[in-house]
Design a protein around this motif. Structure first.
Motif, PDB file in Angstrom:
ATOM      1  N   GLY A 194     -59.946  39.162 -13.639  1.00 38.45           N
ATOM      2  CA  GLY A 194     -59.432  41.135 -13.303  1.00 38.45           C
ATOM      3  C   GLY A 194     -58.165  41.449 -13.715  1.00 38.45           C
ATOM      4  N   GLY A 195     -57.292  40.690 -14.373  1.00 37.82           N
ATOM      5  CA  GLY A 195     -56.372  40.289 -14.773  1.00 37.82           C
ATOM      6  C   GLY A 195     -55.763  39.694 -13.875  1.00 37.82           C
ATOM      7  N   ASN A 196     -54.104  39.727 -14.354  1.00 33.79           N
ATOM      8  CA  ASN A 196     -53.286  38.037 -13.618  1.00 33.79           C
ATOM      9  C   ASN A 196     -52.005  38.343 -14.737  1.00 33.79           C
ATOM     10  N   ILE A 197     -51.481  37.836 -14.007  1.00 33.55           N
ATOM     11  CA  ILE A 197     -49.902  37.834 -13.741  1.00 33.55           C
ATOM     12  C   ILE A 197     -49.706  36.504 -14.460  1.00 33.55           C
ATOM     13  N   MET A 198     -48.582  36.115 -15.741  1.00 35.24           N
ATOM     14  CA  MET A 198     -47.275  34.893 -16.005  1.00 35.24           C
ATOM     15  C   MET A 198     -46.610  34.727 -15.380  1.00 35.24           C
ATOM     16  N   ILE A 199     -46.059  33.522 -14.793  1.00 34.58           N
ATOM     17  CA  ILE A 199     -44.625  33.718 -14.027  1.00 34.58           C
ATOM     18  C   ILE A 199     -43.532  32.392 -15.107  1.00 34.58           C
ATOM     19  N   TRP A 200     -42.694  32.763 -14.848  1.00 34.00           N
ATOM     20  CA  TRP A 200     -41.984  30.936 -15.122  1.00 34.00           C
ATOM     21  C   TRP A 200     -40.883  30.942 -13.829  1.00 34.00           C
ATOM     22  N   GLY A 207     -32.845  24.905  -4.295  1.00 37.86           N
ATOM     23  CA  GLY A 207     -33.110  25.903  -4.472  1.00 37.86           C
ATOM     24  C   GLY A 207     -33.992  26.036  -5.911  1.00 37.86           C
ATOM     25  N   VAL A 208     -34.560  27.720  -5.709  1.00 32.40           N
ATOM     26  CA  VAL A 208     -35.542  27.557  -6.492  1.00 32.40           C
ATOM     27  C   VAL A 208     -34.404  28.935  -7.504  1.00 32.40           C
ATOM     28  N   THR A 209     -34.738  29.190  -8.657  1.00 31.47           N
ATOM     29  CA  THR A 209     -34.322  30.304  -9.388  1.00 31.47           C
ATOM     30  C   THR A 209     -34.805  31.562  -8.920  1.00 31.47           C
ATOM     31  N   ARG A 210     -34.680  32.140  -9.666  1.00 29.89           N
ATOM     32  CA  ARG A 210     -35.200  33.509  -9.968  1.00 29.89           C
ATOM     33  C   ARG A 210     -36.691  33.463 -11.144  1.00 29.89           C
ATOM     34  N   LEU A 211     -37.167  33.981 -10.036  1.00 29.77           N
ATOM     35  CA  LEU A 211     -38.469  34.421 -11.327  1.00 29.77           C
ATOM     36  C   LEU A 211     -38.853  34.810 -12.315  1.00 29.77           C
ATOM     37  N   LYS A 212     -39.133  34.911 -13.266  1.00 30.84           N
ATOM     38  CA  LYS A 212     -39.006  35.840 -14.554  1.00 30.84           C
ATOM     39  C   LYS A 212     -41.150  35.993 -14.716  1.00 30.84           C
ATOM     40  N   ARG A 213     -41.092  37.596 -14.541  1.00 32.94           N
ATOM     41  CA  ARG A 213     -42.611  37.775 -15.111  1.00 32.94           C
ATOM     42  C   ARG A 213     -42.680  38.176 -16.603  1.00 32.94           C
ATOM     43  N   ILE A 214     -43.841  37.622 -17.069  1.00 32.51           N
ATOM     44  CA  ILE A 214     -43.687  37.509 -18.054  1.00 32.51           C
ATOM     45  C   ILE A 214     -44.471  38.686 -19.245  1.00 32.51           C
ATOM     46  N   GLU A 215     -44.321  39.332 -19.637  1.00 34.25           N
ATOM     47  CA  GLU A 215     -45.009  40.379 -20.133  1.00 34.25           C
ATOM     48  C   GLU A 215     -45.659  40.452 -21.288  1.00 34.25           C
ATOM     49  N   GLY A 216     -46.738  40.384 -21.076  1.00 26.86           N
ATOM     50  CA  GLY A 216     -47.578  40.712 -22.343  1.00 26.86           C
ATOM     51  C   GLY A 216     -47.539  38.671 -23.130  1.00 26.86           C
ATOM     52  N   ILE A 217     -47.434  38.485 -24.970  1.00 29.21           N
ATOM     53  CA  ILE A 217     -48.144  37.228 -25.093  1.00 29.21           C
ATOM     54  C   ILE A 217     -46.471  36.125 -25.184  1.00 29.21           C
ATOM     55  N   MET A 218     -46.176  35.316 -24.277  1.00 30.19           N
ATOM     56  CA  MET A 218     -45.094  34.307 -24.314  1.00 30.19           C
ATOM     57  C   MET A 218     -44.980  33.370 -25.436  1.00 30.19           C
ATOM     58  N   ASN A 219     -44.302  33.956 -26.328  1.00 33.37           N
ATOM     59  CA  ASN A 219     -43.984  32.948 -27.295  1.00 33.37           C
ATOM     60  C   ASN A 219     -42.669  32.614 -27.869  1.00 33.37           C
ATOM     61  N   LYS A 220     -41.985  31.254 -28.866  1.00 33.05           N
ATOM     62  CA  LYS A 220     -40.983  31.086 -28.643  1.00 33.05           C
ATOM     63  C   LYS A 220     -39.923  31.996 -29.111  1.00 33.05           C
ATOM     64  N   LYS A 221     -39.675  33.776 -29.450  1.00 28.45           N
ATOM     65  CA  LYS A 221     -39.033  34.302 -28.061  1.00 28.45           C
ATOM     66  C   LYS A 221     -38.538  34.591 -27.312  1.00 28.45           C
ATOM     67  N   VAL A 222     -39.388  34.978 -26.686  1.00 30.82           N
ATOM     68  CA  VAL A 222     -39.527  35.505 -25.389  1.00 30.82           C
ATOM     69  C   VAL A 222     -38.941  33.834 -24.204  1.00 30.82           C
ATOM     70  N   TYR A 223     -39.466  33.103 -24.981  1.00 32.81           N
ATOM     71  CA  TYR A 223     -39.087  31.734 -24.156  1.00 32.81           C
ATOM     72  C   TYR A 223     -37.251  31.476 -24.729  1.00 32.81           C
ATOM     73  N   HIS A 224     -36.903  32.250 -25.534  1.00 34.05           N
ATOM     74  CA  HIS A 224     -35.637  31.607 -26.190  1.00 34.05           C
ATOM     75  C   HIS A 224     -34.889  32.778 -25.177  1.00 34.05           C
ATOM     76  N   SER A 225     -35.272  33.794 -24.537  1.00 37.76           N
ATOM     77  CA  SER A 225     -34.112  34.666 -24.059  1.00 37.76           C
ATOM     78  C   SER A 225     -34.805  34.147 -22.543  1.00 37.76           C
ATOM     79  N   ILE A 226     -35.513  33.910 -22.487  1.00 32.74           N
ATOM     80  CA  ILE A 226     -35.453  33.099 -20.572  1.00 32.74           C
ATOM     81  C   ILE A 226     -34.808  32.162 -20.645  1.00 32.74           C
ATOM     82  N   LEU A 227     -34.657  30.892 -21.434  1.00 29.99           N
ATOM     83  CA  LEU A 227     -33.762  29.962 -21.362  1.00 29.99           C
ATOM     84  C   LEU A 227     -32.134  30.266 -21.183  1.00 29.99           C
TER      85      LEU A 227
END
Length: 348
Positions: A194-200, A207-227
C-alpha cells in the motif's frame, strides 16, 4: 523340539508354574522345558514373573509395539538430513516404498522428533559466497577485541523501508473461536504494502542523527547529497572530527562518486571509513534499531504516509541512549558469533 509361539496363554503359564510349585523334588527349568515343550528362557521368564508379581498376567505395557526398528529410525534420520526440504508426506511415501507393512506420517514424525529433528520455518538470510565468509571472519577477528571506547566513536548508518500496510512480522490478537474474520482481528494488507517510505538514519552511543526521508529512487546522487548535508555534518556534531563512519556495500554506497568523496573527507581528517564485510546485516546494530522503531510504530494506526513519517520521527528521536548503547556495545558479541560460525550466519 521346542514349539515357537509369540505369547503363552494363561493356561500354559499356569501349567508351567504348577509344575514348578508342586513337583517334589523340585524340577529344574530345563526339565520343565523338556516336559512342556517350551524353551528354557520362556519357562524362566514365566516363573520369574510369577515370583515378582504373584500373577500370570502380562506386566503393564507402555503402548502398542513400534512398527519400526532401530535401523528404520536411523534410516529416517539419514533421509531427513540428506534433503532437509522434504515434506513429511514425501518422507513417508519414500520410506514405505517396497515395505510390506507401511507406516503412517505420525510414526515418521515421532521418529524424527526422537532424534530432535523438528520441522521449522527456514530463516531468511543473505546468500554468502566463500569470499563473503572469509571477509566476515576477517572483520570479526580484527574487531572482536575493540573496546567500548572505540565502538563509541562509530556512526552506524543504513536505509530502511517502512510499509504503510502489512509487516513481515506476525501479528497476534486475542479473539473468540468464531471471530477469526472480524475486522478488529485482521491484519489489513494491500498489494506492494500500500505504499512505503524509504528512510536513511544513523546511530551512535551519543544519540541519533536526523532522519532523511528519501523521495523517489535512491541512487548515488541522492546518497552523495545525504553524505554532504546529513551524514558527515551529523557525525561530526555527535562524535567530533575523526569519527568512524560505517556503511554497507550497497551499490550506491560503493559507487566511485561517493567513495571518492569519502576518501577526500578521510584525507582531510573529518572521518575514518570502516571497511564493512559484504552481506552482513547481522553485524550492523542499526538493523536492531529499525526493528525497535517498527515494533513501536505498530502500536499506532497508519492512515497515510505523512502520518507514518511523523510517527517514525517521533519514535526515532525518543529512543533512550541506554538502548543505543545496548545495541552498539553488542558488537563484541556479534563478532564472537561470526567467529564461532566461522564466517557464517549468526542469530543476530
Amino acid at each position: 523340539m521346542c514349539v515357537k509361539k509369540s505369547e503363552l496363554s494363561l493356561e500354559e503359564r499356569a501349567k508351567i508354574v504348577g509344575l514348578y510349585k508342586q513337583s517334589l523334588p523340585k524340577l529344574s527349568m530345563r526339565a520343565i522345558a523338556a516336559f512342556t515343550g517350551y524353551g528354557v528362557s520362556t519357562v524362566f521368564r514365566t516363573i520369574d514373573r510369577f515370583k515378582k508379581t504373584n500373577s500370570l498376567q502380562n506386566l503393564p505395557r507402555s503402548g502398542r509395539p513400534t512398527f519400526i526398528t532401530e535401523s528404520d529410525r536411523r534410516y529416517l534420520k539419514l533421509c531427513a538430513l540428506r534433503n532437509r526440504r522434504k515434506t513429511l508426506d514425501v518422507l513417508t511415501e519414500d520410506f514405505n516404498l517396497g515395505r510390506k507393512n507401511p507406516i503412517s506420517k505420525s510414526v515418521v514424525n515421532r521418529s524424527l522428533h526422537s532424534w530432535g529433528i523438528i520441522g521449522r520455518v527456514a530463516c531468511r538470510k543473505p546468500l554468502l559466497s566463500a569470499r563473503n565468509v572469509r571477509k566476515r571472519l576477517l572483520f570479526a577477528k580484527e574487531h572482536v577485541k575493540w573496546s567500548k571506547k572505540k565502538w563509541g566513536k562509530v556512526l552506524f548508518t543504513d536505509e530502511s523501508k517502512f510499509d504503510l500496510f502489512g509487516s513481515n512480522r506476525r501479528m497476534y490478537v486475542r479473539r473468540m473461536a468464531n471471530e477469526r474474520f472480524v475486522n478488529s482481528c485482521l491484519t489489513p494488507t494491500m498489494k506492494h504494502g500500500g505504499g512505503n517510505i524509504m528512510i536513511w538514519g544513523g546511530i551512535c552511543t551519543k544519540g541519533v542523527t536526523r532522519l532523511k526521508r528519501i523521495e523517489g529512487i535512491m541512487n548515488k546522487k541522492v546518497y552523495h547529497s545525504i553524505l554532504v548535508h546529513r551524514a558527515i555534518p551529523e557525525g561530526k556534531k555527535l562524535l567530533g572530527k575523526g569519527f568512524v563512519y560505517q556503511e554497507d556495500n550497497d551499490p550506491k554506497h560503493s559507487s566511485h562518486f561517493c567513495r571518492n568523496y569519502l576518501a577526500k573527507k578521510e584525507k582531510c581528517g573529518d572521518l575514518v571509513r570502516m571497511i564493512w564485510p559484504p552481506q552482513s546485516p547481522d553485524l550492523n546494530p542499526i538493523e536492531s534499531m529499525w526493528d525497535y522503531v517498527d515494533v513501536r510504530l505498530r502500536k499506532n494506526e497508519r492512515t497515510s504516509k505523512d502520518q507514518m513519517w511523523h510517527n517514525i520521527q517521533r519514535t526515532w528521536n525518543e529512543v533512550p541512549k541506554k538502548v543505543l548503547r545496548k545495541y552498539i556495545f553488542s558488537m563484541k558479541n556479534r563478532c564472537k558469533a561470526v567467529i564461532r560460525a566461522k564466517g557464517g550466519h549468526t542469530s543476530y
